[in-house]
Design an enzyme around this catalytic site. Sequence first.
Site, PDB file in Angstrom:
ATOM      1  N   GLU A  87       0.822  -1.207   0.000  1.00 24.60           N
ATOM      2  CA  GLU A  87       0.000   0.000   0.000  1.00 24.60           C
ATOM      3  C   GLU A  87       0.857   1.257   0.000  1.00 24.60           C
ATOM      4  O   GLU A  87       1.818   1.369   0.754  1.00 24.60           O
ATOM      5  CB  GLU A  87      -0.943   0.004   1.195  1.00 24.60           C
ATOM      6  CG  GLU A  87      -1.939  -1.152   1.220  1.00 24.60           C
ATOM      7  CD  GLU A  87      -2.948  -1.107   0.084  1.00 24.60           C
ATOM      8  OE1 GLU A  87      -3.043  -0.062  -0.589  1.00 24.60           O
ATOM      9  OE2 GLU A  87      -3.648  -2.126  -0.117  1.00 24.60           O
ATOM     10  N   ARG A  97     -18.119  -0.369   5.312  1.00 21.66           N
ATOM     11  CA  ARG A  97     -19.213  -1.020   4.581  1.00 21.66           C
ATOM     12  C   ARG A  97     -19.926  -2.025   5.467  1.00 21.66           C
ATOM     13  O   ARG A  97     -21.138  -2.236   5.349  1.00 21.66           O
ATOM     14  CB  ARG A  97     -18.641  -1.712   3.341  1.00 21.66           C
ATOM     15  CG  ARG A  97     -19.654  -2.475   2.516  1.00 21.66           C
ATOM     16  CD  ARG A  97     -18.994  -3.144   1.320  1.00 21.66           C
ATOM     17  NE  ARG A  97     -17.927  -4.056   1.713  1.00 21.66           N
ATOM     18  CZ  ARG A  97     -18.124  -5.327   2.086  1.00 21.66           C
ATOM     19  NH1 ARG A  97     -19.356  -5.833   2.117  1.00 21.66           N
ATOM     20  NH2 ARG A  97     -17.093  -6.088   2.418  1.00 21.66           N
ATOM     21  N   CYS A 150      -8.269  -1.945   8.195  1.00 26.47           N
ATOM     22  CA  CYS A 150      -6.904  -1.998   7.651  1.00 26.47           C
ATOM     23  C   CYS A 150      -6.349  -0.593   7.445  1.00 26.47           C
ATOM     24  O   CYS A 150      -5.250  -0.262   7.900  1.00 26.47           O
ATOM     25  CB  CYS A 150      -6.884  -2.775   6.334  1.00 26.47           C
ATOM     26  SG  CYS A 150      -7.047  -4.558   6.523  1.00 26.47           S
ATOM     27  N   HIS A 172      -1.536  -5.636   2.000  1.00 23.40           N
ATOM     28  CA  HIS A 172      -2.732  -6.472   1.926  1.00 23.40           C
ATOM     29  C   HIS A 172      -2.377  -7.800   1.274  1.00 23.40           C
ATOM     30  O   HIS A 172      -1.533  -7.865   0.379  1.00 23.40           O
ATOM     31  CB  HIS A 172      -3.818  -5.781   1.097  1.00 23.40           C
ATOM     32  CG  HIS A 172      -4.771  -4.967   1.907  1.00 23.40           C
ATOM     33  ND1 HIS A 172      -4.933  -3.609   1.735  1.00 23.40           N
ATOM     34  CD2 HIS A 172      -5.609  -5.321   2.910  1.00 23.40           C
ATOM     35  CE1 HIS A 172      -5.843  -3.165   2.594  1.00 23.40           C
ATOM     36  NE2 HIS A 172      -6.265  -4.186   3.312  1.00 23.40           N
TER      37      HIS A 172
END
Length: 220
Positions: A87, A97, A150, A172
Amino acid sequence: MPHLPPSHPCILLTGFDAFGGESINPSWLLAQTLDGALLSGHRVVSRRLPCVFGEALRELQQALDELQPSLVLALGQAAGRAELSLERVAINVDDARIPDNAGAQPIDEPVIPGAPAAYFSTLPIKAMCAALREAGVPAGVSQTAGTFVCNHVFFGLQHALAGHPVRSGFMHIPMLPEQAARHSPMPSMSLATMEQGLRLALQAALHVSQDLHVSAGSIA
């Protein structure tokens, strides 16, 4: 694994507990594979973080204070990704979500009020990606860590270490094959391949002083 003297500098690896209805989280299983290992004179210490907004940052800070690591890599599962994703940027937004493991579901809230809008990884992510690809491990540079726990941990980590000479960032990882089999079609990667990639990534992070100056999309 023999006890290592405290003179060894420390690499902190973090993973998460299971979330979203899964019984396992490959990020923690992967972090555990190197717990206690010695890499280029650095001892690896792995810590499991709860998949809970706020609490994850408190436990991360405790680990940073206790271990005083010289390198930190946080790991997290990203269902749907087919490669190890290094990342680039963490953003100061929680926008969930689904609820976390404590039932919290923040929407459009800052990770840390008053903090900068974003932080970049301080790891040589392109060099790490190149090392993985050269060894045949699927890898890429990602431009988004999402807005769930995360990213929450990634942002909190970079904020905690801002201004310090400690390299840190987030990677990830895909689902394991046994997870993907329950969500077909879904990409996956074996734990053995992920461990190989993690070792290579950490070695690059330790030894590369300056990142590659190439487009992320052109890394061979």
